[in-house]
Every structure is written in C-alpha cells, then in structure tokens.
Write a protein that holds these residues in place. Sequence first.
Motif, short mmCIF file in Angstrom:
data_model
loop_
_atom_site.label_atom_id
_atom_site.label_comp_id
_atom_site.label_asym_id
_atom_site.label_seq_id
_atom_site.Cartn_x
_atom_site.Cartn_y
_atom_site.Cartn_z
N HIS A 45 -20.87 -9.87 31.83
CA HIS A 45 -21.98 -10.77 31.53
C HIS A 45 -23.18 -10.33 32.35
N MET A 46 -24.24 -9.89 31.68
CA MET A 46 -25.42 -9.34 32.36
C MET A 46 -26.67 -9.94 31.73
N PRO A 47 -27.09 -11.11 32.20
CA PRO A 47 -28.12 -11.89 31.50
C PRO A 47 -29.49 -11.24 31.40
N GLY A 48 -29.99 -10.62 32.46
CA GLY A 48 -31.35 -10.12 32.41
C GLY A 48 -32.34 -11.27 32.40
N VAL A 49 -33.47 -11.12 31.71
CA VAL A 49 -34.52 -12.14 31.68
C VAL A 49 -34.19 -13.16 30.60
N ARG A 50 -34.24 -14.42 30.98
CA ARG A 50 -33.91 -15.49 30.05
C ARG A 50 -35.17 -16.13 29.48
N ALA A 51 -35.01 -16.80 28.35
CA ALA A 51 -36.13 -17.51 27.73
C ALA A 51 -36.51 -18.73 28.57
N PRO A 52 -37.78 -19.14 28.57
CA PRO A 52 -38.20 -20.32 29.33
C PRO A 52 -37.39 -21.55 28.93
N GLY A 53 -37.01 -22.35 29.94
CA GLY A 53 -36.25 -23.56 29.69
C GLY A 53 -34.76 -23.36 29.60
N HIS A 54 -34.31 -22.12 29.61
CA HIS A 54 -32.88 -21.84 29.46
C HIS A 54 -32.10 -22.31 30.68
N SER A 55 -32.65 -22.15 31.88
CA SER A 55 -31.87 -22.35 33.09
C SER A 55 -31.42 -23.80 33.28
N ASP A 56 -32.21 -24.78 32.79
CA ASP A 56 -31.81 -26.17 32.97
C ASP A 56 -31.28 -26.79 31.68
N ARG A 57 -31.05 -25.96 30.66
CA ARG A 57 -30.59 -26.46 29.36
C ARG A 57 -29.26 -27.21 29.48
N ASN A 58 -28.29 -26.60 30.14
CA ASN A 58 -26.97 -27.22 30.23
C ASN A 58 -27.02 -28.54 30.99
N LEU A 59 -27.79 -28.56 32.09
CA LEU A 59 -27.92 -29.79 32.86
C LEU A 59 -28.57 -30.88 32.02
N ARG A 60 -29.57 -30.52 31.23
CA ARG A 60 -30.24 -31.51 30.38
C ARG A 60 -29.27 -32.08 29.34
N ILE A 61 -28.41 -31.23 28.79
CA ILE A 61 -27.44 -31.71 27.81
C ILE A 61 -26.47 -32.69 28.45
N TYR A 62 -25.96 -32.35 29.64
CA TYR A 62 -25.04 -33.26 30.32
C TYR A 62 -25.73 -34.59 30.65
#
Length: 359
Positions: free
Chosen positions: A164-181
């Motif tokens: 798993h080698m993410p590189g640069v992510r799209a804006p808003g991606h990093s807190d997506r999972n937390l927002r869903i929870y």
Amino acid sequence: MINLSLCMIVKNEEAVLERCLESVHGIADEIIIADTGSTDNTVSIAKKFTDHVYSFEWTDDFSAARNFSYSKATKEYIMWLDADDVIDEKNRQLLITLKETLPSETDVVMLPYNTAFDASGNPTFSCFRERITRRSPSFLWREPVHEHLPISGAVEQRDAAVSHMPGVRAPGHSDRNLRIYRSRVSKGEPLSTRGMYYFARELKAHGLLDEAAAQYELVLRQNDIWKEDALTASADLADCYIAKETPEKALRRLFESFAYDLPRAEILCRIGLIYAQKDDSQKAVYWYELALNAPRPNVWGFISQDYWEYIPHMQLCMLYDRSGNHEKALSHHKAAKAIKPEGAEVRHNEEYFNKCGAV
C-alpha cells in the motif's frame, strides 16, 4: 490454472491508478472498476486497461461499493486492490505462480499486506488480508468503513505481498473515515465491535487522544473482540496514556493484554519505554530483552516489524551505554546496523561510537 477477476472501487485516483493497474499485468484475467464519483482523469485512465468501468453512487459505505464491483465479476475467483496498492515484480511472479498452482478446492487466499516502509523500502507494518476469494454469493463485504470480507471454507496462506503506497491524496480524504463514523454515531446507528475499534484508531490518528482512549476502553470491554484487535487496541490505548503522561494507566492496559496471548514485542517494547522514561534502566532493559527474544507469531493481525528486533536493539544500545556497559551497547548498535544500515538513528550512533573510538 484459475482465472481471476480484479475488482476495485476508485474515486479521484489519477495520481496512482495507472501504476496499480500496470502492476497486475499477467495476474488479472478481467478488471472491474467501480467509480464512485471521480472529477479528475480516473475514469479515462481506467478505460485504458478495461472496458468494465461502472459508475456507483457513493453512500458513505465502502462495503456497498465493493459488493457492487464484485457483482460485475465473471471469473472463477475474485481479487481486490485499492488504487494506491502496488504489486512489485517479485510478488507479481508469485501471484502468477499462485494462479497456476492453487488447489481447486481453495475458497480463500490470505496474502500479506504491507502498509508502511522504512527508508530502504523494507516493510515495517503489515498484516494478512483476505485478498482472493472464490466468486460466490456467500462472500460479501461488511462494515461501512475499514470494510472486511468474512471468510469460510478452505483457506490458504501464501507469501505474495501487496504494498500500500498512497502518495498524494485528494483534498478531504484524510478525515473521510472519521467523518463517516461521526455521522453514524450522531444518528444513533450502533457500531459493531470492529467498527468501535476502527473508530478509536481514526480518533487516535487525528490526535484526539481523550476520545480515542475512551473508545479503546469501550472496545476492550466487548466480549466478541478479535484477539488480534484486542492486542493492537491495548498497545494503541497505552500510546494514548503515554502521550497524556499517565504511564500507570498505560502499564495496566499493557499487562492486561497478556491475557489475550503470549506477550508480543509491540507490547513489551512499550513497557520498556515507560520504565526508560521513569529512569528505571534495570526494568527497561528487562522488558526490551524480553521483546528481543519473544517468539514471533504467525498471525493475520497487525505486525509492526521494527518492534521485534530493530527497536529493542536501539533502545538496549542507549540503555547499556548510559549504564557504562559500552561493550553491550556496541553489540546492540551493530545488530541494529545490520537490520537498517542506512537508518538515521543508526548513523547517529555510528558517529557517536566513532568519536568514542569504539568502532
């Protein structure tokens, strides 16, 4: 030889998708891609590799999207990847061999998933995932976030690793999972024990240590928690308490983790760290030596590779040097250097021992 459908869900993955799809050359007999609303070039990149590109309306539910992609597969077996996963040449060949040699009665193949690496590219954090399954209605993804595929039948464990080698992510991606929870909790939707555990991990990853600690405490009171999750939760909870400067609470949870299984190096090193921070070198050395000699388990849960050799050697080097036992300190430095010769900490210690005339 088995035939294999690769099923993926993607959104705004133009930076990594082509790399992923190129790495499965010779592995996938069919590629299924479910796009959940890309606004970049993801879809056009996907269409360079397959005609089976579908749109799926995103509902904050990863399992729903994965199950949709699985419903489009036509081959005997299904394999999943994320767009930021890569299969290097060595493991690509292992997967081709797997296709040629997999027993016909096999229902599930568990493969290593490497998710963190050191400066030399060596995996430092890994686990086994249910990577390939027989195409069957009985294999359905569950959980809206950090989804998993409950498995049954004949299971094989192989060595072909996915990185798993993410590189640069799209804006808003990093807190997506937390927002869903948070959204599900705010609506009064109950979380499974696995959901509670991963909610705690998201809280910790975002530095919300008070909330994370409370969530981990809740998780560890659940009777149906998977042993491997309980061990990792214990270590993560201890990290929260160490960061909050409440080491006695950390020690309590670390010692209680012994009830789940033989002590793991990840746990033992944290105990050693607490005693080192208390300036109790004798106890710190004791626990780091135990970590160094702990039997390495063959499990499907998370394994932080550095805790099993590199970290104990580095810490014992420091502790023995402080106590004046320079010979032992040097021996542990050499052992750490053999593991990570280019590691920044190793180079620092090398300079130190050179100045002392020890090497």
